[in-house]
Design an enzyme around this catalytic site. Structure first.
Site, short mmCIF file in Angstrom:
data_model
loop_
_atom_site.label_atom_id
_atom_site.label_comp_id
_atom_site.label_asym_id
_atom_site.label_seq_id
_atom_site.Cartn_x
_atom_site.Cartn_y
_atom_site.Cartn_z
N HIS A 30 5.77 -12.04 5.34
CA HIS A 30 5.58 -11.43 4.23
C HIS A 30 6.82 -11.40 3.57
CE1 HIS A 30 5.21 -8.22 6.87
NE2 HIS A 30 5.74 -7.74 6.27
N GLU A 50 6.61 -4.94 11.19
CA GLU A 50 5.32 -4.31 11.55
C GLU A 50 4.23 -4.97 11.72
OE1 GLU A 50 5.30 -0.62 9.56
OE2 GLU A 50 6.94 0.23 10.77
N VAL A 51 4.01 -5.98 10.46
CA VAL A 51 2.68 -6.86 10.37
C VAL A 51 3.37 -8.37 10.59
CG1 VAL A 51 1.01 -7.79 8.80
CG2 VAL A 51 1.49 -5.23 8.55
N ASN A 100 11.35 -8.99 6.73
CA ASN A 100 11.63 -8.40 7.98
C ASN A 100 11.22 -8.98 9.03
OD1 ASN A 100 13.02 -6.05 6.68
ND2 ASN A 100 10.81 -5.08 6.47
N ILE A 116 0.75 -1.17 -0.02
CA ILE A 116 0.11 -0.02 0.04
C ILE A 116 0.77 1.22 -0.15
CG2 ILE A 116 0.01 0.43 2.54
CD1 ILE A 116 -3.23 0.60 2.01
N HIS A 146 9.00 -9.32 1.02
CA HIS A 146 9.11 -7.92 0.14
C HIS A 146 9.66 -8.26 -1.15
CE1 HIS A 146 7.78 -4.90 3.34
NE2 HIS A 146 8.15 -5.77 4.17
#
Ligand code: 5GP
Ligand code: ZN
Length: 119
Positions: free
Chosen positions: A101, A96-97, A88, A32, A103
């Site tokens: 995931h 952060e999430v 990460n 996003i 990237h």
């Protein structure tokens, strides 16, 4: 997990995302807040908090995430000039999430691996 997890909610279709590829086990969608001309997040549909938990708990699913990342890199035309694939992880990793995931970043030279030399 489920309703408490942002990316589980994207998998469930409860939060919209720009999906670029979907398999039985993985989903790839545009970040996003992109940090490069191409910035796609690739996740397993099943909830794992981070890459360590995923790789140890279900290595075949971790491999699915890598295979989907490579397919998106190809779709986005990144195989020739290259790209960066990054997980990460935890506080020091800046995660952060907490639904694992990858990237996938590319489309321009991405500079050094880290903004500063911390060694
Ligand atoms: P992390 O810091 O956990 O490695 O990365 C989380 C990423 O998720 C960030 O790059 C952030 O821009 C992205 N992100 C956060 N919320 C949303 C959202 O609702 N939709 C999408 N597509 N990306 C998000
Ligand atoms: Zn989740």
């Amino acid at each position: 997990m489920g309703s408490d997890c942002l990316f589980c909610r994207i998998v469930a279709g409860e939060i919209p995302a720009t999906v670029v590829r979907e398999t039985d086990t993985t989903l790839a969608f545009r970040d996003i807040d992109p940090k490069a001309p191409v910035h796609v997040l690739v996740i397993p549909k099943e909830h794992y908090a981070d890459i360590a938990t995923l790789a140890q708990g279900d290595p075949a699913l971790a491999a699915d995430v890598l295979a989907t990342s490579a397919a998106v890199a190809e779709d986005e035309g990144l195989l020739g000039d290259g790209f960066r694939l990054m997980f990460n992880t935890g506080a020091n990793g800046g995660q952060e999430v907490f639904h694992v995931h990858a990237h996938l970043l590319g489309g321009a030279p991405l500079g050094p691996m880290l903004a500063r030399d911390l060694a």
